[in-house]
Scaffold this motif. Structure first.
Motif, PDB file in Angstrom:
ATOM      1  N   THR A 178     -66.462  44.019-113.328  1.00 61.89           N
ATOM      2  CA  THR A 178     -68.243  43.429-112.874  1.00 61.89           C
ATOM      3  C   THR A 178     -67.769  43.095-110.923  1.00 61.89           C
ATOM      4  O   THR A 178     -69.123  43.698-110.739  1.00 61.89           O
ATOM      5  CB  THR A 178     -68.573  42.023-113.114  1.00 61.89           C
ATOM      6  OG1 THR A 178     -68.108  42.189-114.475  1.00 61.89           O
ATOM      7  CG2 THR A 178     -69.967  42.207-112.941  1.00 61.89           C
ATOM      8  N   ARG A 179     -67.652  42.705-110.024  1.00 64.87           N
ATOM      9  CA  ARG A 179     -67.199  42.398-108.748  1.00 64.87           C
ATOM     10  C   ARG A 179     -67.531  44.062-108.054  1.00 64.87           C
ATOM     11  O   ARG A 179     -68.331  44.256-107.196  1.00 64.87           O
ATOM     12  CB  ARG A 179     -66.814  41.583-108.318  1.00 64.87           C
ATOM     13  CG  ARG A 179     -66.615  40.198-108.722  1.00 64.87           C
ATOM     14  CD  ARG A 179     -66.315  39.643-107.290  1.00 64.87           C
ATOM     15  NE  ARG A 179     -64.626  39.450-107.383  1.00 64.87           N
ATOM     16  CZ  ARG A 179     -64.128  39.015-109.102  1.00 64.87           C
ATOM     17  NH1 ARG A 179     -64.483  37.763-110.048  1.00 64.87           N
ATOM     18  NH2 ARG A 179     -62.763  38.883-109.199  1.00 64.87           N
ATOM     19  N   TYR A 180     -66.394  44.850-109.028  1.00 64.21           N
ATOM     20  CA  TYR A 180     -65.846  46.338-107.756  1.00 64.21           C
ATOM     21  C   TYR A 180     -67.093  46.946-108.229  1.00 64.21           C
ATOM     22  O   TYR A 180     -67.668  47.648-107.110  1.00 64.21           O
ATOM     23  CB  TYR A 180     -64.323  46.399-108.827  1.00 64.21           C
ATOM     24  CG  TYR A 180     -64.249  47.861-107.833  1.00 64.21           C
ATOM     25  CD1 TYR A 180     -63.107  48.011-106.632  1.00 64.21           C
ATOM     26  CD2 TYR A 180     -65.249  49.102-107.810  1.00 64.21           C
ATOM     27  CE1 TYR A 180     -63.098  48.972-106.245  1.00 64.21           C
ATOM     28  CE2 TYR A 180     -64.471  50.420-107.580  1.00 64.21           C
ATOM     29  CZ  TYR A 180     -63.461  50.092-106.776  1.00 64.21           C
ATOM     30  OH  TYR A 180     -62.877  51.484-106.041  1.00 64.21           O
ATOM     31  N   ARG A 181     -67.726  46.765-109.057  1.00 60.48           N
ATOM     32  CA  ARG A 181     -68.661  47.645-109.766  1.00 60.48           C
ATOM     33  C   ARG A 181     -69.897  47.404-108.861  1.00 60.48           C
ATOM     34  O   ARG A 181     -71.101  48.249-108.385  1.00 60.48           O
ATOM     35  CB  ARG A 181     -69.414  47.829-111.288  1.00 60.48           C
ATOM     36  CG  ARG A 181     -70.448  48.624-111.324  1.00 60.48           C
ATOM     37  CD  ARG A 181     -70.452  49.038-113.191  1.00 60.48           C
ATOM     38  NE  ARG A 181     -70.137  49.274-113.738  1.00 60.48           N
ATOM     39  CZ  ARG A 181     -68.785  49.017-113.926  1.00 60.48           C
ATOM     40  NH1 ARG A 181     -68.405  47.886-114.407  1.00 60.48           N
ATOM     41  NH2 ARG A 181     -67.941  50.055-115.109  1.00 60.48           N
ATOM     42  N   ASP A 182     -70.094  46.028-108.424  1.00 63.69           N
ATOM     43  CA  ASP A 182     -71.965  45.614-107.562  1.00 63.69           C
ATOM     44  C   ASP A 182     -71.464  45.611-106.671  1.00 63.69           C
ATOM     45  O   ASP A 182     -72.114  46.428-105.914  1.00 63.69           O
ATOM     46  CB  ASP A 182     -71.448  43.812-107.729  1.00 63.69           C
ATOM     47  CG  ASP A 182     -71.904  43.384-109.800  1.00 63.69           C
ATOM     48  OD1 ASP A 182     -72.328  44.617-110.319  1.00 63.69           O
ATOM     49  OD2 ASP A 182     -72.222  42.747-110.259  1.00 63.69           O
ATOM     50  N   SER A 183     -70.060  45.929-106.443  1.00 62.03           N
ATOM     51  CA  SER A 183     -70.049  45.868-104.129  1.00 62.03           C
ATOM     52  C   SER A 183     -70.063  47.466-104.721  1.00 62.03           C
ATOM     53  O   SER A 183     -70.299  47.928-103.537  1.00 62.03           O
ATOM     54  CB  SER A 183     -68.679  45.811-104.065  1.00 62.03           C
ATOM     55  OG  SER A 183     -68.230  45.878-102.655  1.00 62.03           O
TER      56      SER A 183
ATOM     57  N   ILE B 271     -71.800  49.197-105.996  1.00 62.49           N
ATOM     58  CA  ILE B 271     -73.294  50.009-105.787  1.00 62.49           C
ATOM     59  C   ILE B 271     -74.380  50.090-104.514  1.00 62.49           C
ATOM     60  O   ILE B 271     -75.182  50.292-104.169  1.00 62.49           O
ATOM     61  CB  ILE B 271     -74.279  49.386-107.561  1.00 62.49           C
ATOM     62  CG1 ILE B 271     -74.000  49.468-108.629  1.00 62.49           C
ATOM     63  CG2 ILE B 271     -75.631  49.217-107.348  1.00 62.49           C
ATOM     64  CD1 ILE B 271     -74.323  48.661-110.052  1.00 62.49           C
ATOM     65  N   ALA B 272     -73.803  48.246-104.311  1.00 63.63           N
ATOM     66  CA  ALA B 272     -74.985  47.684-103.472  1.00 63.63           C
ATOM     67  C   ALA B 272     -74.529  48.811-101.736  1.00 63.63           C
ATOM     68  O   ALA B 272     -74.989  49.141-101.264  1.00 63.63           O
ATOM     69  CB  ALA B 272     -74.140  46.360-102.735  1.00 63.63           C
ATOM     70  N   SER B 273     -73.085  49.206-101.863  1.00 64.43           N
ATOM     71  CA  SER B 273     -73.084  49.663-100.893  1.00 64.43           C
ATOM     72  C   SER B 273     -73.863  51.428-100.981  1.00 64.43           C
ATOM     73  O   SER B 273     -73.878  51.655-100.149  1.00 64.43           O
ATOM     74  CB  SER B 273     -71.555  50.749-100.664  1.00 64.43           C
ATOM     75  OG  SER B 273     -70.548  51.625 -99.533  1.00 64.43           O
TER      76      SER B 273
ATOM     77  N   ARG C  83     -76.266  52.079-101.770  1.00 58.61           N
ATOM     78  CA  ARG C  83     -77.770  51.333-101.832  1.00 58.61           C
ATOM     79  C   ARG C  83     -77.711  52.100-100.130  1.00 58.61           C
ATOM     80  O   ARG C  83     -78.879  52.041 -99.570  1.00 58.61           O
ATOM     81  CB  ARG C  83     -78.257  50.464-102.403  1.00 58.61           C
ATOM     82  CG  ARG C  83     -78.472  50.648-103.823  1.00 58.61           C
ATOM     83  CD  ARG C  83     -78.821  49.066-104.731  1.00 58.61           C
ATOM     84  NE  ARG C  83     -79.435  49.216-106.005  1.00 58.61           N
ATOM     85  CZ  ARG C  83     -79.160  48.612-107.038  1.00 58.61           C
ATOM     86  NH1 ARG C  83     -79.026  47.042-106.297  1.00 58.61           N
ATOM     87  NH2 ARG C  83     -79.736  48.535-108.358  1.00 58.61           N
TER      88      ARG C  83
ATOM     89  N   GLU D 133     -73.188  53.186-110.811  1.00 60.00           N
ATOM     90  CA  GLU D 133     -73.065  52.580-112.288  1.00 60.00           C
ATOM     91  C   GLU D 133     -72.417  53.573-112.862  1.00 60.00           C
ATOM     92  O   GLU D 133     -72.021  53.439-113.544  1.00 60.00           O
ATOM     93  CB  GLU D 133     -74.778  52.963-112.385  1.00 60.00           C
ATOM     94  CG  GLU D 133     -75.766  51.403-111.849  1.00 60.00           C
ATOM     95  CD  GLU D 133     -76.426  52.374-110.629  1.00 60.00           C
ATOM     96  OE1 GLU D 133     -75.661  53.649-110.556  1.00 60.00           O
ATOM     97  OE2 GLU D 133     -77.476  52.101-109.968  1.00 60.00           O
TER      98      GLU D 133
END
Length: 392
Positions: free
Chosen positions: A30-35, A37-39, A41, A64
């Protein structure tokens, strides 16, 4: 009586306990994917700002589409899961705390240069894994979960997988191994059929247990004086050769169109179609094909094939994959992706979509999954003196 076990279902771990199923997510994935996505953007904002001066507009992949998976999971006591995972180029081993709301996970090890796929976990805190270096090679390694130390016991141009710590003789590890076939230039050609070996970690000896040039044997498990494994044909069907020949012009046309699509989009930021942005953006990676024990399986194709046989409990792997008693060859169940044996001798197996409890000649479905290729039963806690690393 149903026991307690944990099975992997894509990115989640599911614990079966007396008829109740609880689900847990991997915090790392979860954290890897969120990071990611933020990168993405942040890069999108910068690139779009620069592109405005050129009158262009395009988007980066958002992250995603990254697909992760929990490749194995094991119950360590009642409130902890030890699991291995893979997402993008990152793989590792983590602990999941089920009853602690503040400290939900603990890092053991992770890497971008190799992959960790668990085979078994014993009651003394030793985790046996397949340490994969690329696609073609893997070695058997033991991790001490208390200290994060590990030892590697095999090496060479082989794919060593499915290590299982024998509950009766805990210095004995059963595993499967495939030789790597190469041409005179060293290029990969094919794997040999999988064979089962017996590793003695105390005397550091390896013995061949089960082999047949017509079949592959993998995922060995030992219980009650018997060795069990999955048996599969070593050569998969080549499909319809005449149909492949007829489809050659169509596939060449697809390749040409795909090349021009990439070329146009790279230089204009636009798609060849009238839909504007590239319609492939945002699609998830094709998850229909998975690698199980060195076999590339089209799970969607296998599911349709199995469903056509009017089997309401159809699975995602070929029906020719059989759970057997290794010595006698007795077939226990067809279409098995993974299995384990509880301490009372009860067998649990999965066909990818269902989890079954097998006792004697009876088989009962106890849970369902979307894509389950790994399960394990809970092991009893052993004295620390039995730790395979020799610690008291």
């Amino acid at each position: 009586m149903s026991g307690k076990l944990v099975f992997c279902d894509g990115e989640e771990m599911r614990v079966y306990d007396g008829g109740k199923v609880s689900s847990y997510k991997s915090g790392y994935i979860t954290r890897y994917r969120d990071s990611a996505i933020a990168s993405a953007r942040n890069r999108e904002w910068k690139r779009n700002s620069d592109a405005l001066y050129r009158g262009e507009f395009f988007r980066d992949g958002g992250g995603e589409e990254l697909e992760g998976s929990v490749t194995s999971a094991f119950l360590s006591g009642d409130d902890e899961i030890v699991y291995t995972f893979q997402i993008d180029s990152s793989s590792g081993i983590y602990k999941k705390y089920l009853a602690d709301e503040n400290k939900t996970e603990a890092h053991v090890v992770n890497s971008t240069s190799c992959s960790y796929v668990g085979g078994s976990f014993d009651g003394s805190g030793t985790l046996a894994v397949s340490l994969k270096n690329g696609y073609y090679n893997a070695d058997i390694a033991l991790f001490d979960m208390a200290t994060c130390d590990y030892k590697t016991y095999t090496e060479g141009d082989t794919l060593d997988e499915d290590p299982y710590i024998c509950p009766d003789e805990r210095n004995i590890i059963y595993y499967s191994s495939r030789g790597v076939g190469r041409d005179i230039r060293g290029n990969f050609i094919a794997f040999s059929p999988a064979e089962i070996y017996r590793l003695d970690t105390q005397n550091v000896t390896v013995d061949l247990v089960r082999s047949d040039p017509k079949y592959s044997f993998f995922k060995p498990k030992f219980c009650g004086g018997k060795l069990y494994c999955i048996k599969a044909p070593s050569v998969q069907s080549r499909g319809n050769v005449l149909l492949d020949i007829v489809l050659i012009p169509w596939r060449i046309l697809q390749a040409i169109v795909g090349f021009f699509e990439v070329f146009v989009h790279a230089f204009t930021g636009k798609s060849m179609t009238s839909g504007g942005d590239n319609p492939a953006r945002g699609r998830k990676v094709d998850g229909r094909k998975v690698i199980i024990c060195g076999n590339l399986i089209d799970v969607e194709k296998e599911a349709k094939k199995n469903a056509s046989k009017k089997d309401t409990d159809y699975g995602l792997v070929p029906s020719s994959w059989q759970l057997i008693e290794a010595e006698s060859g007795k077939i226990i169940m067809n279409g098995v992706a993974d299995f384990d044996i509880a301490e009372d001798g009860t067998l649990y197996a999965t066909n990818g979509r269902r989890i079954f409890e097998i006792s004697g000649n009876s088989r009962k479905k106890i849970a369902e999954a979307s894509a389950c290729f790994s399960l394990s039963c809970q092991r009893g806690v052993q004295p620390e003196a039995d730790n395979l690393f020799g610690k008291s």
